[in-house]
Design a protein around this motif. Structure first.
Motif, PDB file in Angstrom:
ATOM      1  N   LEU A 104      -1.743  21.905-116.667  1.00  0.00           N
ATOM      2  CA  LEU A 104      -1.849  20.882-115.622  1.00  0.00           C
ATOM      3  C   LEU A 104      -1.861  21.488-114.217  1.00  0.00           C
ATOM      4  CD1 LEU A 104       0.703  18.225-117.001  1.00  0.00           C
ATOM      5  CD2 LEU A 104      -1.769  18.349-117.416  1.00  0.00           C
ATOM      6  N   THR A 105      -1.980  22.813-114.119  1.00  0.00           N
ATOM      7  CA  THR A 105      -1.861  23.464-112.813  1.00  0.00           C
ATOM      8  C   THR A 105      -3.045  23.164-111.893  1.00  0.00           C
ATOM      9  OG1 THR A 105      -2.892  25.498-113.665  1.00  0.00           O
ATOM     10  CG2 THR A 105      -0.472  25.366-113.753  1.00  0.00           C
ATOM     11  N   GLN A 106      -4.165  22.695-112.459  1.00  0.00           N
ATOM     12  CA  GLN A 106      -5.341  22.401-111.636  1.00  0.00           C
ATOM     13  C   GLN A 106      -5.391  20.947-111.160  1.00  0.00           C
ATOM     14  OE1 GLN A 106      -7.517  25.211-110.930  1.00  0.00           O
ATOM     15  NE2 GLN A 106      -5.544  25.902-111.737  1.00  0.00           N
ATOM     16  N   VAL A 107      -4.389  20.146-111.557  1.00  0.00           N
ATOM     17  CA  VAL A 107      -4.373  18.721-111.206  1.00  0.00           C
ATOM     18  C   VAL A 107      -4.327  18.536-109.683  1.00  0.00           C
ATOM     19  CG1 VAL A 107      -2.846  16.685-111.220  1.00  0.00           C
ATOM     20  CG2 VAL A 107      -3.421  17.830-113.365  1.00  0.00           C
ATOM     21  N   LYS A 108      -5.273  17.736-109.167  1.00  0.00           N
ATOM     22  CA  LYS A 108      -5.316  17.452-107.727  1.00  0.00           C
ATOM     23  C   LYS A 108      -4.645  16.127-107.387  1.00  0.00           C
ATOM     24  CE  LYS A 108      -9.936  19.497-107.419  1.00  0.00           C
ATOM     25  NZ  LYS A 108     -11.348  19.102-107.355  1.00  0.00           N
ATOM     26  N   TYR A 109      -4.604  15.212-108.372  1.00  0.00           N
ATOM     27  CA  TYR A 109      -4.079  13.866-108.120  1.00  0.00           C
ATOM     28  C   TYR A 109      -3.106  13.458-109.221  1.00  0.00           C
ATOM     29  CZ  TYR A 109      -8.122  13.685-105.016  1.00  0.00           C
ATOM     30  OH  TYR A 109      -9.045  13.957-104.044  1.00  0.00           O
ATOM     31  N   ILE A 110      -1.941  12.950-108.828  1.00  0.00           N
ATOM     32  CA  ILE A 110      -0.965  12.383-109.756  1.00  0.00           C
ATOM     33  C   ILE A 110      -0.962  10.875-109.521  1.00  0.00           C
ATOM     34  CG2 ILE A 110       1.471  12.280-110.408  1.00  0.00           C
ATOM     35  CD1 ILE A 110       1.724  15.177-109.343  1.00  0.00           C
ATOM     36  N   ILE A 111      -1.303  10.108-110.553  1.00  0.00           N
ATOM     37  CA  ILE A 111      -1.488   8.661-110.408  1.00  0.00           C
ATOM     38  C   ILE A 111      -0.380   7.912-111.138  1.00  0.00           C
ATOM     39  CG2 ILE A 111      -3.044   6.721-110.897  1.00  0.00           C
ATOM     40  CD1 ILE A 111      -5.338   8.862-110.833  1.00  0.00           C
ATOM     41  N   GLY A 112       0.231   6.968-110.456  1.00  0.00           N
ATOM     42  CA  GLY A 112       1.247   6.115-111.070  1.00  0.00           C
ATOM     43  C   GLY A 112       0.672   4.746-111.369  1.00  0.00           C
ATOM     44  N   THR A 113       0.790   4.297-112.631  1.00  0.00           N
ATOM     45  CA  THR A 113       0.407   2.939-113.003  1.00  0.00           C
ATOM     46  C   THR A 113       1.508   2.355-113.880  1.00  0.00           C
ATOM     47  OG1 THR A 113      -1.403   1.543-113.841  1.00  0.00           O
ATOM     48  CG2 THR A 113      -0.954   3.577-115.061  1.00  0.00           C
ATOM     49  N   GLY A 114       1.336   1.113-114.333  1.00  0.00           N
ATOM     50  CA  GLY A 114       2.395   0.460-115.106  1.00  0.00           C
ATOM     51  C   GLY A 114       3.406  -0.204-114.181  1.00  0.00           C
ATOM     52  N   GLY A 115       4.257  -1.042-114.752  1.00  0.00           N
ATOM     53  CA  GLY A 115       5.197  -1.832-113.956  1.00  0.00           C
ATOM     54  C   GLY A 115       6.112  -1.010-113.073  1.00  0.00           C
ATOM     55  N   ALA A 116       6.762   0.022-113.645  1.00  0.00           N
ATOM     56  CA  ALA A 116       7.758   0.794-112.890  1.00  0.00           C
ATOM     57  C   ALA A 116       7.126   1.567-111.742  1.00  0.00           C
ATOM     58  CB  ALA A 116       8.499   1.741-113.829  1.00  0.00           C
ATOM     59  N   LEU A 117       6.061   2.303-112.006  1.00  0.00           N
ATOM     60  CA  LEU A 117       5.505   3.210-111.003  1.00  0.00           C
ATOM     61  C   LEU A 117       4.532   2.541-110.037  1.00  0.00           C
ATOM     62  CD1 LEU A 117       5.071   6.457-113.138  1.00  0.00           C
ATOM     63  CD2 LEU A 117       6.886   5.887-111.520  1.00  0.00           C
ATOM     64  N   THR A 118       4.347   1.226-110.156  1.00  0.00           N
ATOM     65  CA  THR A 118       3.563   0.505-109.143  1.00  0.00           C
ATOM     66  C   THR A 118       4.441  -0.437-108.321  1.00  0.00           C
ATOM     67  OG1 THR A 118       2.986  -1.308-110.658  1.00  0.00           O
ATOM     68  CG2 THR A 118       1.455   0.548-110.539  1.00  0.00           C
ATOM     69  N   ARG A 119       5.673  -0.664-108.753  1.00  0.00           N
ATOM     70  CA  ARG A 119       6.501  -1.685-108.094  1.00  0.00           C
ATOM     71  C   ARG A 119       7.822  -1.155-107.520  1.00  0.00           C
ATOM     72  NH1 ARG A 119       2.295  -3.454-108.006  1.00  0.00           N
ATOM     73  NH2 ARG A 119       1.386  -5.275-109.026  1.00  0.00           N
ATOM     74  N   LEU A 120       8.362  -0.087-108.058  1.00  0.00           N
ATOM     75  CA  LEU A 120       9.656   0.411-107.571  1.00  0.00           C
ATOM     76  C   LEU A 120       9.532   0.975-106.153  1.00  0.00           C
ATOM     77  CD1 LEU A 120      10.977   2.172-110.803  1.00  0.00           C
ATOM     78  CD2 LEU A 120      11.954   0.130-109.730  1.00  0.00           C
ATOM     79  N   PRO A 121      10.535   0.742-105.294  1.00  0.00           N
ATOM     80  CA  PRO A 121      10.451   1.183-103.888  1.00  0.00           C
ATOM     81  C   PRO A 121      10.187   2.684-103.738  1.00  0.00           C
ATOM     82  CG  PRO A 121      12.313  -0.305-104.192  1.00  0.00           C
ATOM     83  CD  PRO A 121      11.769  -0.029-105.557  1.00  0.00           C
ATOM     84  N   ASN A 122      10.812   3.515-104.578  1.00  0.00           N
ATOM     85  CA  ASN A 122      10.695   4.975-104.423  1.00  0.00           C
ATOM     86  C   ASN A 122       9.726   5.604-105.425  1.00  0.00           C
ATOM     87  OD1 ASN A 122      12.569   5.538-102.206  1.00  0.00           O
ATOM     88  ND2 ASN A 122      14.122   4.721-103.589  1.00  0.00           N
TER      89      ASN A 122
END
Length: 454
Positions: free
Chosen positions: A378-396
């Motif tokens: 995963l060392t070449q990953v340029k973008y980390i994407i959050g989806t789903g309830g927790a990672l789209t709605r939690l403040p932090n």
């Protein structure tokens, strides 16, 4: 109100509908509605209608009409599969990658010749699809043929996909010729040593799922409302991730849910890792962590982190923590409840990505130290994407995803600190994955908009 396309996400507990307009000019996400999923009532359409009614309220409309309704589904147990190959590290791994990438929930895996106990287990699981692989092309033939004969003799009326040694095609056709089983023959998932070919199998798995999902409990009437394709929800997230990869490059998508955490990566190995990698990895890889969920499996994460550690991190008493655990809700409301779920989500994210990622291993011999790489780079990953309830709605949510790179102990093939954090703000990634089947350009524009990408 007239809507161009509605996309339903039929989950095990909740059904969500997303509405999109102006597909032929400037595609727009215009609103969302939700309701309880009604599989147990024997008709998933009840929940679908409830979600559409909720959407009409949210849009302040009396009625809603739509041109098309398409769907993703993880209701009725999702897509249950069993996978049977030759050698675990080779053909079984390749078949497993194909199944997971298509959004399957793998219930049983075997390597080598099936035994009576294996056949008994397959019957108990009653999967939606059985996948048989084994042998590189023009290599070992007997195991896949043996397994095909035993599975054919079960006569389970379950679709079977054969993705093994190309030399067996005629024999496999003959084996299943007079059976009730629906047989699909595709290219070998492991045609040569150190070569994976999983996309043909992925595509067929999704076709078979769409054809047979209407026979699942509570889903029999779904075609009365759903006019277009139906995909497994995790497969749709993978489809959206691959669509985005073609536009912006290497990425990882993380979906922390109530019951599981799904990690989808679409990225190439670095040249350095590629030279020392001992087994091939697919470009697009999905892993499912069934013990990492912030609601159904909350107790698993609490146990992993430790109550004493949580008390210290949240700066509360043990009594307060026990109270939060006792009254834990699917959606946190108070600030303290949100902080508690953030700790769960952080642990699920870090643990899930580390299980998904590969690592470097040092071997010592007479010639000195040699370094090898195992697993997904995963060392070449340029973008980390959050989806789903927790990672789209939690403040932090952004801070949680930033911790991935910071957690590296040095030998792990994780994304680096320069990777950009993106959030699926509208929580529509799965919907856009199934939309991309017919409207890829429109889905990509909507996805970039949700991620605040230009």
């Amino acid at each position: 109100m007239r809507i161009d396309i509605l996309v339903a996400e039929i989950g095990s507990t909740t059904t969500v509908v997303n509405a999109f307009n102006d597909l032929d000019s400037c595609p727009k996400f215009i609103g969302q509605g939700q309701s309880a999923t009604t599989v147990l009532e024997g008709d998933v359409n009840i929940g679908l209608k409830g979600a559409i009614n909720d959407l009409s309220k949210n849009l302040s409309q009396e009625t809603i009409e739509y041109k098309e309704l398409i769907a993703t589904s993880s209701a009725a147990g999702g897509l249950r599969m069993t996978v049977h190959g030759l050698v675990y590290d080779m053909t079984v791994k390749a078949a497993k990658e194909a199944a997971l990438g298509a959004g399957a929930n793998i219930k049983y895996i075997t390597a080598g010749k099936l035994r009576k106990s294996d056949l008994k287990k397959i019957k108990e699981i009653n999967p939606n699809i059985i996948l048989i692989a084994g042998g590189v092309d023009y290599g070992e033939r007997d195991t896949a043929l043996h397994n095909s004969e035993l599975i054919a003799d079960l006569n389970l009326n379950i679709p079977v996909i054969y993705a093994g040694n190309i030399e067996n095609h005629d024999e496999v056709l003959e084996i299943f010729n007079d059976k009730d089983t629906e047989l699909y023959i595709v290219d070998n998932v492991y045609p040569k040593i150190d070569e994976l070919n999983i996309e043909p199998t992925r595509k067929v798995i999704q076709q078979v799922f769409e054809k047979h999902i209407i026979h699942a409990p509570g889903m029999q009437k779904v075609r009365e409302m759903v006019t277009g394709p139906i995909m497994p929800t995790p497969g749709a997230v993978m489809e959206a991730s691959q669509l985005l990869y073609d536009s912006i490059g290497d990425l990882i998508t993380i979906d922390v849910g109530g019951a599981t955490s799904d990690i989808h990566s679409v990225t190439k190995d670095s040249d350095e890792v590629s030279r020392i990698l001992i087994n091939p990895e697919p470009l697009a890889k999905r892993t499912v962590e069934g013990d990492l969920g912030v609601y159904v499996n909350m107790h698993n994460i609490v146990e992993m982190v430790g109550k004493e550690e949580l008390v210290k991190e949240l700066n509360i008493t043990m009594e307060e923590l026990e109270n939060i655990i006792l009254y834990h809700k699917p959606i946190p409301v108070t600030d303290l409840e949100k902080q508690f779920v953030e700790k769960l989500a952080l642990h699920a994210t870090i643990t899930g990505v580390k299980r998904h990622a590969g690592h470097l291993r040092h071997l010592y011999g007479p010639g000195g130290k040699n370094t090898i790489a195992e697993g997904k780079d995963l060392t070449q990953v340029k973008y980390i994407i959050g989806t789903g309830g927790a990672l789209t709605r939690l403040p932090n949510r952004v801070s949680i995803l930033k911790e991935i790179a910071l957690s590296n102990k040095g030998n792990e093939l994780l994304p680096n600190k320069e990777a950009e954090i993106l959030i699926d703000n509208h929580y529509i990634m799965a919907s856009l994955g199934v939309m991309a089947k017919k409207y890829p350009e429109e889905a990509l524009r909507l996805l970039k908009n949700s991620l605040n990408l230009k």
